[in-house]
Motif scaffolding. Structure first.
Motif, PDB file in Angstrom:
ATOM      1  N   VAL A 117      47.551  46.473  44.661  1.00  0.00           N
ATOM      2  CA  VAL A 117      47.152  45.793  43.541  1.00  0.00           C
ATOM      3  C   VAL A 117      47.914  44.523  43.320  1.00  0.00           C
ATOM      4  CG1 VAL A 117      46.498  45.586  41.082  1.00  0.00           C
ATOM      5  CG2 VAL A 117      46.074  48.005  42.575  1.00  0.00           C
ATOM      6  N   TYR A 118      47.151  43.110  43.653  1.00  0.00           N
ATOM      7  CA  TYR A 118      47.968  42.006  43.349  1.00  0.00           C
ATOM      8  C   TYR A 118      47.689  41.496  42.179  1.00  0.00           C
ATOM      9  CZ  TYR A 118      48.737  42.107  48.622  1.00  0.00           C
ATOM     10  OH  TYR A 118      49.223  42.393  49.755  1.00  0.00           O
ATOM     11  N   TYR A 119      48.798  40.997  41.579  1.00  0.00           N
ATOM     12  CA  TYR A 119      48.637  40.478  40.324  1.00  0.00           C
ATOM     13  C   TYR A 119      49.166  39.078  40.276  1.00  0.00           C
ATOM     14  CZ  TYR A 119      48.902  45.386  38.675  1.00  0.00           C
ATOM     15  OH  TYR A 119      48.497  46.726  38.399  1.00  0.00           O
ATOM     16  N   CYS A 120      48.307  38.221  39.561  1.00  0.00           N
ATOM     17  CA  CYS A 120      48.612  36.812  39.329  1.00  0.00           C
ATOM     18  C   CYS A 120      49.638  36.758  38.216  1.00  0.00           C
ATOM     19  CB  CYS A 120      47.328  36.137  38.811  1.00  0.00           C
ATOM     20  SG  CYS A 120      47.663  34.333  38.438  1.00  0.00           S
ATOM     21  N   ALA A 121      50.513  35.892  38.329  1.00  0.00           N
ATOM     22  CA  ALA A 121      51.685  35.732  37.266  1.00  0.00           C
ATOM     23  C   ALA A 121      52.006  34.186  36.811  1.00  0.00           C
ATOM     24  CB  ALA A 121      52.721  36.499  37.791  1.00  0.00           C
TER      25      ALA A 121
END
Length: 123
Positions: free
Chosen positions: A93-97
């Motif tokens: 899962v790729y999270y934007c931050a």
């Protein structure tokens, strides 16, 4: 209220490319670092990349260097992650931050997170 919304995840085969997008709202982010963090099943969250707000300096760990490219469009409050030569180990899962500090993102401790988008790379 700060919100980050990711898009572009999906199922691809090893060697394929995929581009993620993240649009931020709630404030102006041109002076904020933006980046990506991922989490694979059963593993800790891992820093993927970040781009600073003012200078546009980019940071990549060895695991993605040369394959992934981060970019941003401040006029659109959007950050992109171009992923090439994907490997099964990129599945996560790729999270934007976002955070005022690039270092905070690199240390997997940004002030703001998106909800994540799933990237699955099959063999």
């Amino acid at each position: 209220q700060v919100q980050l919304e990711e898009s572009g995840g999906g199922l691809v085969q090893a060697g394929d490319s995929l581009k993620l997008s993240c649009t931020a709202s709630g404030r102006t982010f041109s002076n904020y670092a933006m980046g990506w963090i991922r989490q694979a099943p059963g593993k800790e969250r891992e820093f993927v990349t970040a781009i600073s707000g003012r200078t546009g300096n980019k940071v990549y760990p060895d695991s993605v260097k040369g394959r992934f490219t981060i970019s941003r469009d401040n006029a659109k409050n959007t950050v992109y992650l171009q992923m090439n030569a994907l490997k099964p180990e990129d599945t996560a899962v790729y999270y934007c931050a976002t955070d005022p500090s690039t270092l905070a993102i690199a240390r997997v401790g940004p002030a703001f997170w998106g909800k994540g988008t799933q990237v699955t790379v099959s063999t």
